[in-house]
Design a protein around this motif. Structure first.
Motif, PDB file in Angstrom:
ATOM      1  N   GLY A  66     -26.135 -13.147  -6.169  1.00  0.00           N
ATOM      2  CA  GLY A  66     -25.903 -13.468  -7.617  1.00  0.00           C
ATOM      3  C   GLY A  66     -26.312 -14.936  -8.236  1.00  0.00           C
ATOM      4  N   GLU A  67     -27.079 -15.409  -7.313  1.00  0.00           N
ATOM      5  CA  GLU A  67     -27.616 -16.764  -7.724  1.00  0.00           C
ATOM      6  C   GLU A  67     -29.065 -16.754  -8.683  1.00  0.00           C
ATOM      7  N   THR A  68     -29.124 -17.787  -9.185  1.00  0.00           N
ATOM      8  CA  THR A  68     -30.323 -18.108 -10.163  1.00  0.00           C
ATOM      9  C   THR A  68     -31.244 -19.006  -9.399  1.00  0.00           C
ATOM     10  N   GLY A  69     -32.449 -18.866  -9.383  1.00  0.00           N
ATOM     11  CA  GLY A  69     -33.238 -20.040  -8.830  1.00  0.00           C
ATOM     12  C   GLY A  69     -34.637 -19.651  -8.840  1.00  0.00           C
ATOM     13  N   PHE A  70     -35.483 -20.423  -7.979  1.00  0.00           N
ATOM     14  CA  PHE A  70     -36.861 -20.562  -7.942  1.00  0.00           C
ATOM     15  C   PHE A  70     -37.317 -20.429  -6.520  1.00  0.00           C
ATOM     16  N   ASP A  71     -38.264 -19.739  -6.088  1.00  0.00           N
ATOM     17  CA  ASP A  71     -38.659 -19.791  -4.566  1.00  0.00           C
ATOM     18  C   ASP A  71     -40.200 -19.417  -4.376  1.00  0.00           C
ATOM     19  N   GLU A  72     -41.026 -19.774  -3.590  1.00  0.00           N
ATOM     20  CA  GLU A  72     -42.260 -19.308  -3.335  1.00  0.00           C
ATOM     21  C   GLU A  72     -42.562 -18.878  -1.973  1.00  0.00           C
ATOM     22  N   TYR A  73     -43.396 -17.703  -1.654  1.00  0.00           N
ATOM     23  CA  TYR A  73     -43.367 -17.224  -0.232  1.00  0.00           C
ATOM     24  C   TYR A  73     -44.762 -16.714  -0.094  1.00  0.00           C
ATOM     25  N   PRO A  74     -45.188 -16.430   1.042  1.00  0.00           N
ATOM     26  CA  PRO A  74     -46.515 -15.528   1.135  1.00  0.00           C
ATOM     27  C   PRO A  74     -46.161 -14.256   1.244  1.00  0.00           C
ATOM     28  N   PHE A  75     -47.042 -13.647   0.581  1.00  0.00           N
ATOM     29  CA  PHE A  75     -46.743 -11.685   0.428  1.00  0.00           C
ATOM     30  C   PHE A  75     -48.207 -11.208   0.375  1.00  0.00           C
ATOM     31  N   LEU A  76     -48.585 -10.291   1.321  1.00  0.00           N
ATOM     32  CA  LEU A  76     -49.578  -9.569   1.519  1.00  0.00           C
ATOM     33  C   LEU A  76     -50.823 -10.148   1.168  1.00  0.00           C
ATOM     34  N   GLY A  77     -50.960 -11.573   1.938  1.00  0.00           N
ATOM     35  CA  GLY A  77     -52.057 -12.197   1.883  1.00  0.00           C
ATOM     36  C   GLY A  77     -52.313 -13.391   0.746  1.00  0.00           C
ATOM     37  N   SER A  78     -51.206 -13.443  -0.260  1.00  0.00           N
ATOM     38  CA  SER A  78     -51.422 -14.517  -1.195  1.00  0.00           C
ATOM     39  C   SER A  78     -50.156 -15.121  -1.235  1.00  0.00           C
ATOM     40  N   ASP A  79     -50.172 -16.383  -1.940  1.00  0.00           N
ATOM     41  CA  ASP A  79     -48.852 -17.353  -2.049  1.00  0.00           C
ATOM     42  C   ASP A  79     -48.475 -16.760  -3.404  1.00  0.00           C
ATOM     43  N   ARG A  80     -47.169 -16.723  -3.475  1.00  0.00           N
ATOM     44  CA  ARG A  80     -46.642 -16.386  -4.812  1.00  0.00           C
ATOM     45  C   ARG A  80     -45.530 -17.051  -5.462  1.00  0.00           C
ATOM     46  N   PHE A  81     -45.139 -17.126  -6.612  1.00  0.00           N
ATOM     47  CA  PHE A  81     -44.151 -17.873  -7.081  1.00  0.00           C
ATOM     48  C   PHE A  81     -43.305 -16.825  -7.695  1.00  0.00           C
ATOM     49  N   PHE A  82     -41.770 -17.153  -7.635  1.00  0.00           N
ATOM     50  CA  PHE A  82     -40.807 -16.089  -8.092  1.00  0.00           C
ATOM     51  C   PHE A  82     -39.560 -16.906  -8.739  1.00  0.00           C
ATOM     52  N   GLY A  83     -39.119 -16.500  -9.672  1.00  0.00           N
ATOM     53  CA  GLY A  83     -37.860 -16.957 -10.314  1.00  0.00           C
ATOM     54  C   GLY A  83     -36.847 -15.702 -10.547  1.00  0.00           C
TER      55      GLY A  83
END
Length: 653
Positions: A240-257
């Protein structure tokens, strides 16, 4: 090998300024790109979680709309009547009018009835149990194998006319609306969003296969390192946390909130591709590179023109210096001053320098002859000084020898003073030991004086006691006399009693016996009294002897006391005298040490004087050598003055 110092000033100015412009432009460009990247990164880190939180509220509002519809329908009188015919009509009507795929009623025994006549056992479902407890709720997304679609159930308690929960109203919803909602979300051109439930399973995603397969990257990341970062983010979402993260997925780097959807246990994530986020940054970088190239070209032209302006006057100055050093040495030529900048000032000061040089050479030429004659005179004077220095060196050597002899004598005196100081210290130590012994004798005499005084006191006390004992013995003699008188009277009384008993005849026999007993008692008393009297006489005689002896002892003790006091006084006087001697000897020792110290210092001073005289002797010798060198140098100076005149003749003044 190329060297920067081998380049001309013009080339150095052009190369240096071009390099400086390149470094500045490159630094500004890199700094701008870095700051822009940071600002854009910070904007994304702040904006995407906020977007996720806003859309979580939107999804919650949609869910609340469905729940409100369920609550309104559950309060319908026909539904509350618990008459299946009336309930079925309402369910059929609302199924057609509403957004529900189907509706039904679950009775308290867990049996569900649908308008088409079918039934099912749903008593073990969580949404049924929560509704029976009075809560309007949703189920998680369920993959229906019958319709091969994602669905979710809504449940609301049905209360009868007595407000008791009599059944549960259920409705089946197409869960595809969640994916349709996330399809319109995302950051950037290729951004997207997804929703996971409380276990980490995907319930909304642009790839519908992920939803149908209920992909759970939280669990997959534990076994597959490729999804390790994604699994870690899913764990935070499930909490139940709120935040930001980035990770590689399916060959590309991605940002997520990401942010939780209130009251559901679900969490929504809104993402963007890193390439999309920094696309405009790439465009800005290309523009900055183009601008740097243009600025460097313009700067090169400007620097080249400026370098020509600076170098031309310097070249003229160089040609003139070359003429002075390699040509006729004409000091009458001057540079033209056409500007007031630093180059013009350099030409002006160069002309002044040439004028001063012209004047100096003229003066040096005139003084060269004077130097030659002075050098000859200096050679003559140096010869006389060298002779005097040798005589002085001889006298200094004699003084040094006398000083060394005096130093030896002083050292002998210092050794004798040190021996005298050591002897005085030894005598002082012995006298201090004798003083300590006298102090012990004085202490013992004082103790003896105290003991004699105590013995004198005890003797006086004993004499007083013996005097009292003599008085008591005399008193006992008087008592004996009284006892003798009593014995005589008792004997007389016994005689009278015998006479009276004889006169009485038989009646007086008993009394006669008593009188005889009394008479015997009187005899025994008289005999004992004589014995006591004899012992008392001996005791009185012994007491008088003891009193006399104690008196003699007391007189002896008083004499001992007087002698002890005399000894203590004498010992104290001797101790004081010895202390004075110790102080005198200590003073003598201190004086001896001071004499030894002063003599040592005198010896040191004489040694230093001797060393100084030796140094003076060496300096005098060095001076003599220096004078010889001066003579030689003066001769060389005369030769150099001749050479100087020939050199100065090369300049035109």
């Amino acid at each position: 090998m190329f060297k920067f110092n081998d380049m001309s000033i013009g080339k150095k100015l052009v190369a240096g300024n071009c390099f400086l412009m390149f470094v500045l432009a490159l630094g500004v460009g890199l700094l701008s790109i870095r700051q822009t990247t940071r600002a854009l990164q910070g904007q994304v880190e702040e904006l995407i979680p906020r977007m996720a939180g806003d859309n979580a509220l939107i999804i919650r509002n949609v869910l609340d709309k469905y729940l409100l519809t369920m609550e309104v329908m559950a309060s319908n009188p026909d539904i509350r009547s618990m008459n299946w015919s009336r309930q079925r009509e309402v369910l059929e009507e609302q199924t057609v009018m509403g957004d529900f795929m189907g509706m039904g009623i679950i009775f308290p025994d867990g049996t569900a009835r649908y308008p088409d006549g079918t039934t099912a056992q749903l008593g073990d479902r969580d949404y049924f149990k929560k509704a029976m407890d009075g809560e309007i709720n949703f189920s998680n997304v369920i993959i229906s194998r019958v319709t091969n679609s994602a669905v979710m159930m809504a449940a609301a308690p049905v209360r009868d006319m007595n407000q008791d929960i009599a059944a549960v109203l259920i409705a089946r919803l197409d869960a595809g609306w969640l994916s349709e909602t996330t399809d319109n979300l995302g950051y950037g051109e290729n951004g997207y969003a997804y929703i996971i439930d409380g276990s980490g399973a995907l319930i909304a995603h642009e790839d519908r296969d992920f939803v149908m397969e209920q992909r759970n990257f939280l669990e997959e990341g534990k076994a597959n390192r490729e999804y390790e970062n994604l699994s870690a983010m899913f764990q935070r979402m499930v909490r139940g946390e709120t935040g930001f993260d980035e990770y590689p997925f399916l060959g590309s780097d991605r940002f997520f909130g990401y942010a939780p959807i209130p009251g559901t246990g679900w969490s929504i994530a809104i993402g963007a591709h890193r390439a999309d986020v920094f696309h405009q940054l790439s465009v800005a970088r290309n523009m900055i590179i183009t601008l740097v190239i243009i600025l460097m070209a313009v700067g090169f032209v400007a620097v080249f023109a400026m370098a020509r302006t600076i170098v031309r006057p310097i070249q003229q100055t160089t040609l003139m210096l070359k003429d002075i050093s390699e040509g006729e040495g004409d000091l009458t030529k001057r540079l033209d001053v056409d500007s007031k900048d630093e180059i013009g000032e350099m030409a002006l000061f160069f002309n002044r320098f040439v004028e001063k040089l012209q004047s100096i050479i003229s003066t040096v030429t005139n003084n060269a002859d004077t130097v030659a004659s002075s050098a000859t005179e200096l050679s003559t004077v140096s010869t006389q000084i060298a002779s005097n220095a040798e005589e002085m060196s001889t006298q200094v050597s004699s003084v040094a020898s006398s000083t060394e002899q005096a130093t030896t004598n002083i050292n002998s005196i210092s050794s004798a003073a040190e021996e005298m100081s050591a002897s005085a210290n030894s005598v002082a130590t012995s006298i201090e030991e004798m003083s300590a012994s006298l102090n012990e004798v004085s202490s013992s005499c004082e103790k003896e004086l105290k003991i004699a005084a105590e013995a004198n006191t005890h003797a006086k006390n004993s004499k007083e006691v013996m005097d009292k004992l003599g008085v008591a013995a005399k008193s006992i003699g008087k008592v004996v006399e009284v006892i003798n008188d009593i014995a005589d009277q008792t004997n007389l009384l016994a005689l009278n009693a015998t006479i009276e008993a004889a006169s009485a005849g038989d009646a007086g026999k008993g009394f006669a016996v008593v009188a005889n007993e009394v008479k015997e008692l009187a005899k025994q008393t008289a005999s004992a009294t004589k014995e006591i009297e004899k012992q008392i006489d001996e005791m009185q005689s012994n007491t008088e002897s003891a009193v006399n002896a104690i008196g003699s002892v007391s007189e002896v003790i008083e004499q001992v006391n007087t002698i002890s006091q005399t000894i203590v006084s004498a010992v104290e006087e001797q101790s004081a005298t010895v202390n004075d001697i110790v102080q005198s000897i200590t003073g003598v020792s201190t004086g001896s040490q001071e004499v030894s110290k002063n003599v040592t210092e005198s010896a040191t001073g004489l040694s230093e004087i001797s060393s100084t005289i030796t140094d003076v002797n060496g300096a005098v010798g060095d001076t003599a050598k220096g004078i010889v060198q001066v003579k030689s140098s003066s001769e060389e100076l005369a030769k150099l003055s001749e050479n100087l005149k020939s050199l100065l003749g090369q300049f035109k003044v």
